[in-house]
Design an enzyme around this catalytic site. Structure first.
Site, short mmCIF file in Angstrom:
data_model
loop_
_atom_site.label_atom_id
_atom_site.label_comp_id
_atom_site.label_asym_id
_atom_site.label_seq_id
_atom_site.Cartn_x
_atom_site.Cartn_y
_atom_site.Cartn_z
N GLY A 239 0.76 -1.25 0.00
CA GLY A 239 0.00 0.00 0.00
C GLY A 239 0.78 1.29 0.00
O GLY A 239 0.19 2.36 -0.15
N GLU A 272 4.03 -6.76 1.62
CA GLU A 272 3.59 -7.08 0.26
C GLU A 272 3.55 -5.84 -0.62
O GLU A 272 2.48 -5.41 -1.05
CB GLU A 272 2.17 -7.68 0.32
CG GLU A 272 2.03 -8.90 1.20
CD GLU A 272 0.56 -9.30 1.42
OE1 GLU A 272 -0.34 -8.46 1.19
OE2 GLU A 272 0.31 -10.43 1.84
N CYS A 342 -13.78 4.44 -28.37
CA CYS A 342 -15.07 5.11 -28.41
C CYS A 342 -15.72 5.18 -27.03
O CYS A 342 -16.73 4.50 -26.78
CB CYS A 342 -15.97 4.41 -29.42
SG CYS A 342 -15.20 4.38 -31.04
C1 LIG Z 1 -2.96 -5.15 -4.01
C2 LIG Z 1 -2.42 -5.74 -2.77
C3 LIG Z 1 -1.13 -5.43 -2.34
C4 LIG Z 1 -0.26 -4.42 -3.02
O1 LIG Z 1 -0.74 -3.12 -2.95
P1 LIG Z 1 0.19 -1.92 -3.46
O2 LIG Z 1 -0.59 -0.71 -3.18
O3 LIG Z 1 0.42 -2.13 -4.90
O4 LIG Z 1 1.47 -1.98 -2.66
C5 LIG Z 1 -0.65 -6.08 -1.22
N1 LIG Z 1 -1.41 -6.99 -0.56
C6 LIG Z 1 -2.65 -7.31 -0.94
C7 LIG Z 1 -3.42 -8.31 -0.17
C8 LIG Z 1 -3.20 -6.70 -2.06
O5 LIG Z 1 -4.45 -7.01 -2.44
#
Ligand SMILES: *Cc1c(COP(=O)(O)O)cnc(C)c1O
Length: 419
Positions: A239, A272, A342
């Site tokens: 995130g 992540e 379009c």
């Molecule tokens: C999409 C997602 C991420 C990555 O989010 P980013 O904003 O691209 O870092 C990490 N964990 C989960 C569970 C996600 O769905």
């Protein structure tokens, strides 16, 4: 921070002029910088150096095999959200012991594939899913390593479509019921409850929501431990935002805000990151077809479109647009940069001030590495653009431009009798 820079007014990807790639491969195309990808991974990984941690790249942001291979070679794990992503990262050389599986809607087949591959853990998000994972694992005579995804109920201050940590969202189990869910998980056969996970949203540009989430999960983990759950992994999701327009905190500050509340828990931390690793490492290059002026507006019509990059209309996203060749004495104009599809939603920018281009000029839509190509479609029967990976002075085609045959490959021409 990225390696797309001007040299003598020509925009380069590392040591390769973008205009050169355009000459060789046509437009539109995506181009990624390997040096930027490596640097982003290293800086992010080092931000967590003080903790027992694993970076699991959220591959949905950009999932070309060569990109996955590059991250795998640097020791990255992967956060996957489908069986397709599992197969893809394994194909690219991922270590199954470094894969976590997120998402609210895993099918039996996907659960079985993940257990068969021997991934690190499945992040489960509901009671029914937990029971299903237990059942599938039982049939396979295995124990499924699971963590429960907790929805920490907070507002990360980002676009509603990419905000996942509010209690109205479909993601995670509610904070108020976490302990019931863990109790149920313990009562089910064939589950190893190894962790807790959370993910609050995407393109978050302050540290406060991350610290708040970490604080909330820290107190939950303490109570679960007191209840006898031997949790090993704490998955804090992704995130962290990138500078499209706003200025997000650097990875070191982000890591500090997450780790501070957790420092006495002795857990292995999983993060992540998706966007922050790849967003600035890619650009979409498109050619100006026409300058169209009406009595109220000016449009720059380009050969790229919403089927190539949907973020502007889907998330009201801002992408900087730069001329591939800078020309002196070009006056600025205000225009909408639009594609040939379009739909009125087919734009890369609206009311944007940029140096007046002319037909044939190349424009670079910046920060298009994340949620760019992966969201591309064939709408309007437009073949998807090629992906090029630049490494120093070399430009590798890592996905070819699609052809008309690719567009109709799975189709059958059934000619019905007229009745
Ligand atoms: C999409 C997602 C991420 C990555 O989010 P980013 O904003 O691209 O870092 C990490 N964990 C989960 C569970 C996600 O769905």
């Amino acid at each position: 921070m990225h390696y797309f820079d001007y040299r003598n007014d020509e925009l380069f990807a590392e040591d390769v002029p973008l205009a050169e790639i355009a000459r060789r491969h046509g437009t539109p195309f995506y181009v990624y910088s390997a040096r930027t990808l490596r640097r982003h991974f290293r800086v992010f990984d080092e931000a967590f150096a003080g903790a027992d941690h694993l970076v699991c790249y959220a591959m949905k942001a950009l999932s070309n095999l060569s990109i996955l291979g590059l991250f795998a070679s640097m020791g990255s794990g992967f956060d996957i959200v489908s069986g397709g992503e599992l197969a893809r990262c394994l194909r690219a050389g991922a270590d199954p012991a470094r894969i976590v599986f997120s998402g609210v809607g895993k099918t039996d087949e996907e659960i079985a594939a993940a257990l068969g591959a021997g991934i690190l853990m499945l992040n489960v998000e509901s009671g029914p899913e937990m029971r299903r994972v237990s059942e599938v694992a039982g049939r396979m005579k295995k124990n499924a390593p699971v963590s429960l995804r907790v929805n920490p109920d907070l507002d990360p201050g980002t676009h509603p479509h990419i905000s996942t940590g509010h209690r109205d969202s479909k993601f995670g189990v509610p904070l108020s019921q976490v302990f019931e869910y863990y109790a149920e998980a313990r009562s089910l056969p064939n589950l190893d409850i190894v962790g807790l996970s959370t993910h609050i949203g995407s393109q978050i540009t302050e540290t406060a929501p991350f610290a708040e989430a970490a604080n909330k999960v820290a107190s939950i983990v303490e109570r679960l431990r007191a209840d006898g759950f031997a949790l090993k992994h704490l998955d804090l999701g992704g995130g962290l935002g990138i500078p499209y327009q706003e200025e997000p905190p650097p990875p070191a500050l982000y890591a500090k805000s997450l780790l501070e509340p957790l420092k006495n828990l002795g857990l292995s931390i999983i993060v992540e990151p998706g966007r922050v690793l790849v967003g600035n490492a890619g650009v979409l290059v498109t050619k100006v077809l026409y300058i169209k002026e009406t009595d109220v507006k000016r449009f720059i019509v380009v050969d790229g479109a919403m089927n190539d990059l949907i973020r502007p209309v889907l998330y009201e996203a801002y992408h900087a647009i730069l001329p591939v060749r800078r020309r002196a004495a070009r006056s600025a104009v205000v225009a909408d940069v639009v594609g040939p599809v379009c739909e009125s939603g087919d734009f890369f920018a609206r009311e944007r001030e940029l140096p007046e281009p002319e037909s044939g000029d190349l424009l670079a839509v910046m920060s298009a590495g994340a949620y760019g190509f992966v969201m591309a479609s064939n709408y309007n029967s437009r073949p998807r653009a090629p992906e090029i990976l630049v490494d120093g002075s070399e430009a590798h085609v890592i996905r070819e431009r699609e052809t008309f045959d690719d567009l109709v490959r799975a189709e059958k021409l059934v000619i019905l009798k007229t009745k």
